[in-house]
Write a protein that holds these residues in place. Structure first.
Motif, PDB file in Angstrom:
ATOM      1  N   SER A   1      29.511  -7.471  13.895  1.00  0.00           N
ATOM      2  CA  SER A   1      29.620  -8.581  14.823  1.00  0.00           C
ATOM      3  C   SER A   1      30.961  -9.268  14.655  1.00  0.00           C
ATOM      4  N   CYS A   2      31.357  -9.997  15.707  1.00  0.00           N
ATOM      5  CA  CYS A   2      32.622 -10.720  15.641  1.00  0.00           C
ATOM      6  C   CYS A   2      32.579 -11.819  14.599  1.00  0.00           C
ATOM      7  N   ASP A   3      31.401 -12.306  14.259  1.00  0.00           N
ATOM      8  CA  ASP A   3      31.298 -13.371  13.269  1.00  0.00           C
ATOM      9  C   ASP A   3      31.860 -12.950  11.921  1.00  0.00           C
ATOM     10  N   SER A   4      31.795 -11.652  11.616  1.00  0.00           N
ATOM     11  CA  SER A   4      32.229 -11.193  10.305  1.00  0.00           C
ATOM     12  C   SER A   4      33.516 -10.380  10.362  1.00  0.00           C
ATOM     13  N   GLN A   5      34.175 -10.339  11.515  1.00  0.00           N
ATOM     14  CA  GLN A   5      35.369  -9.517  11.674  1.00  0.00           C
ATOM     15  C   GLN A   5      36.598 -10.373  11.913  1.00  0.00           C
ATOM     16  N   PRO A   6      37.784  -9.862  11.578  1.00  0.00           N
ATOM     17  CA  PRO A   6      39.017 -10.583  11.860  1.00  0.00           C
ATOM     18  C   PRO A   6      39.173 -10.801  13.362  1.00  0.00           C
ATOM     19  N   ALA A   7      39.930 -11.825  13.728  1.00  0.00           N
ATOM     20  CA  ALA A   7      40.114 -12.169  15.141  1.00  0.00           C
ATOM     21  C   ALA A   7      40.671 -11.000  15.943  1.00  0.00           C
ATOM     22  N   GLN A   8      41.599 -10.233  15.376  1.00  0.00           N
ATOM     23  CA  GLN A   8      42.172  -9.128  16.136  1.00  0.00           C
ATOM     24  C   GLN A   8      41.130  -8.055  16.441  1.00  0.00           C
ATOM     25  N   ALA A   9      40.181  -7.829  15.528  1.00  0.00           N
ATOM     26  CA  ALA A   9      39.120  -6.850  15.787  1.00  0.00           C
ATOM     27  C   ALA A   9      38.224  -7.353  16.910  1.00  0.00           C
ATOM     28  N   CYS A  10      37.920  -8.634  16.921  1.00  0.00           N
ATOM     29  CA  CYS A  10      37.060  -9.189  17.966  1.00  0.00           C
ATOM     30  C   CYS A  10      37.731  -9.120  19.321  1.00  0.00           C
ATOM     31  N   SER A  11      39.037  -9.316  19.368  1.00  0.00           N
ATOM     32  CA  SER A  11      39.713  -9.248  20.658  1.00  0.00           C
ATOM     33  C   SER A  11      39.688  -7.832  21.219  1.00  0.00           C
ATOM     34  N   ARG A  12      39.665  -6.825  20.348  1.00  0.00           N
ATOM     35  CA  ARG A  12      39.617  -5.438  20.819  1.00  0.00           C
ATOM     36  C   ARG A  12      38.213  -5.037  21.258  1.00  0.00           C
ATOM     37  N   PHE A  13      37.198  -5.516  20.554  1.00  0.00           N
ATOM     38  CA  PHE A  13      35.850  -5.038  20.797  1.00  0.00           C
ATOM     39  C   PHE A  13      34.951  -6.067  21.457  1.00  0.00           C
ATOM     40  N   GLY A  14      35.468  -7.263  21.747  1.00  0.00           N
ATOM     41  CA  GLY A  14      34.646  -8.284  22.379  1.00  0.00           C
ATOM     42  C   GLY A  14      33.507  -8.692  21.466  1.00  0.00           C
ATOM     43  N   THR A  15      32.410  -9.085  22.062  1.00  0.00           N
ATOM     44  CA  THR A  15      31.282  -9.532  21.256  1.00  0.00           C
ATOM     45  C   THR A  15      30.365  -8.390  20.858  1.00  0.00           C
ATOM     46  N   GLY A  16      30.598  -7.177  21.350  1.00  0.00           N
ATOM     47  CA  GLY A  16      29.689  -6.075  21.097  1.00  0.00           C
ATOM     48  C   GLY A  16      29.903  -5.362  19.784  1.00  0.00           C
ATOM     49  N   GLY A  17      31.101  -4.897  19.530  1.00  0.00           N
ATOM     50  CA  GLY A  17      31.392  -4.183  18.296  1.00  0.00           C
ATOM     51  C   GLY A  17      31.327  -2.682  18.457  1.00  0.00           C
ATOM     52  N   LEU A  18      30.950  -2.004  17.383  1.00  0.00           N
ATOM     53  CA  LEU A  18      30.905  -0.546  17.342  1.00  0.00           C
ATOM     54  C   LEU A  18      29.549  -0.080  16.844  1.00  0.00           C
ATOM     55  N   ARG A  19      29.132   1.060  17.324  1.00  0.00           N
ATOM     56  CA  ARG A  19      27.921   1.710  16.806  1.00  0.00           C
ATOM     57  C   ARG A  19      28.345   3.054  16.229  1.00  0.00           C
ATOM     58  N   PHE A  20      27.995   3.287  14.957  1.00  0.00           N
ATOM     59  CA  PHE A  20      28.283   4.555  14.309  1.00  0.00           C
ATOM     60  C   PHE A  20      27.003   5.375  14.264  1.00  0.00           C
ATOM     61  N   ASN A  21      27.155   6.665  14.465  1.00  0.00           N
ATOM     62  CA  ASN A  21      26.000   7.561  14.520  1.00  0.00           C
ATOM     63  C   ASN A  21      26.316   8.825  13.728  1.00  0.00           C
ATOM     64  N   TRP A  22      25.291   9.379  13.079  1.00  0.00           N
ATOM     65  CA  TRP A  22      25.459  10.634  12.353  1.00  0.00           C
ATOM     66  C   TRP A  22      24.412  11.621  12.836  1.00  0.00           C
ATOM     67  N   GLU A  23      24.841  12.810  13.161  1.00  0.00           N
ATOM     68  CA  GLU A  23      23.948  13.903  13.544  1.00  0.00           C
ATOM     69  C   GLU A  23      24.216  15.074  12.609  1.00  0.00           C
ATOM     70  N   GLU A  24      23.151  15.751  12.241  1.00  0.00           N
ATOM     71  CA  GLU A  24      23.264  16.845  11.277  1.00  0.00           C
ATOM     72  C   GLU A  24      24.200  17.961  11.745  1.00  0.00           C
ATOM     73  N   ASP A  25      24.173  18.279  13.030  1.00  0.00           N
ATOM     74  CA  ASP A  25      24.970  19.411  13.506  1.00  0.00           C
ATOM     75  C   ASP A  25      26.379  19.031  13.955  1.00  0.00           C
ATOM     76  N   THR A  26      26.649  17.742  14.187  1.00  0.00           N
ATOM     77  CA  THR A  26      27.967  17.354  14.685  1.00  0.00           C
ATOM     78  C   THR A  26      28.705  16.373  13.786  1.00  0.00           C
ATOM     79  N   GLY A  27      28.018  15.740  12.860  1.00  0.00           N
ATOM     80  CA  GLY A  27      28.675  14.780  11.978  1.00  0.00           C
ATOM     81  C   GLY A  27      28.740  13.389  12.586  1.00  0.00           C
ATOM     82  N   TRP A  28      29.809  12.649  12.282  1.00  0.00           N
ATOM     83  CA  TRP A  28      29.934  11.247  12.663  1.00  0.00           C
ATOM     84  C   TRP A  28      30.529  11.072  14.044  1.00  0.00           C
ATOM     85  N   SER A  29      30.026  10.054  14.757  1.00  0.00           N
ATOM     86  CA  SER A  29      30.575   9.664  16.048  1.00  0.00           C
ATOM     87  C   SER A  29      30.452   8.150  16.171  1.00  0.00           C
TER      88      SER A  29
END
Length: 110
Positions: A2-30
């Motif tokens: 969340s933007c509450d825990s991120q530097p201001a520059q990160a929040c300006s790039r990602f807005g209020t949403g942020g990033l979702r990380f996902n791992w799949e056994e056959d493809t790895g990280w996305s």
């Protein structure tokens, strides 16, 4: 993240949403960039800097941090496999053998 825990520059790039990380056994990280809610996201993109399905946790953290801070994935090579990868693969194989054997946990009904 969340933007509450991120530097201001990160929040300006990602807005209020942020990033979702996902791992799949056959493809790895996305990852996907999130909008104002988790259901509003860009299409998932592979973290191509991580060249291993079972990437080392420190490499995953470093790539994620770079993505959050810079808005792009790093150009470096992160090819180290997690030292527990062989154990994880064996555990997955054992689980599948138990679940799919005749009379096992998976009946095929859904």
């Amino acid at each position: 993240m969340s933007c509450d825990s991120q530097p201001a520059q990160a929040c300006s790039r990602f807005g209020t949403g942020g990033l979702r990380f996902n791992w799949e056994e056959d493809t790895g990280w996305s990852y996907a960039r999130l909008g104002v809610g988790p259901s509003i996201a860009t299409p998932t993109q592979p973290l191509t800097a991580l060249h291993q399905i079972f990437a080392a946790p420190d490499d995953v953290a470093e790539v994620a941090e770079h993505l959050v801070r810079n808005g792009s994935t790093p150009t470096g090579e992160y090819g180290t496999e997690w030292d527990q990868a062989a154990h994880m693969r064996a555990t997955i194989d054992r689980f599948r053998a138990i679940v799919t054997k005749p009379g096992g946990l998976w009946t095929g009904a859904g």
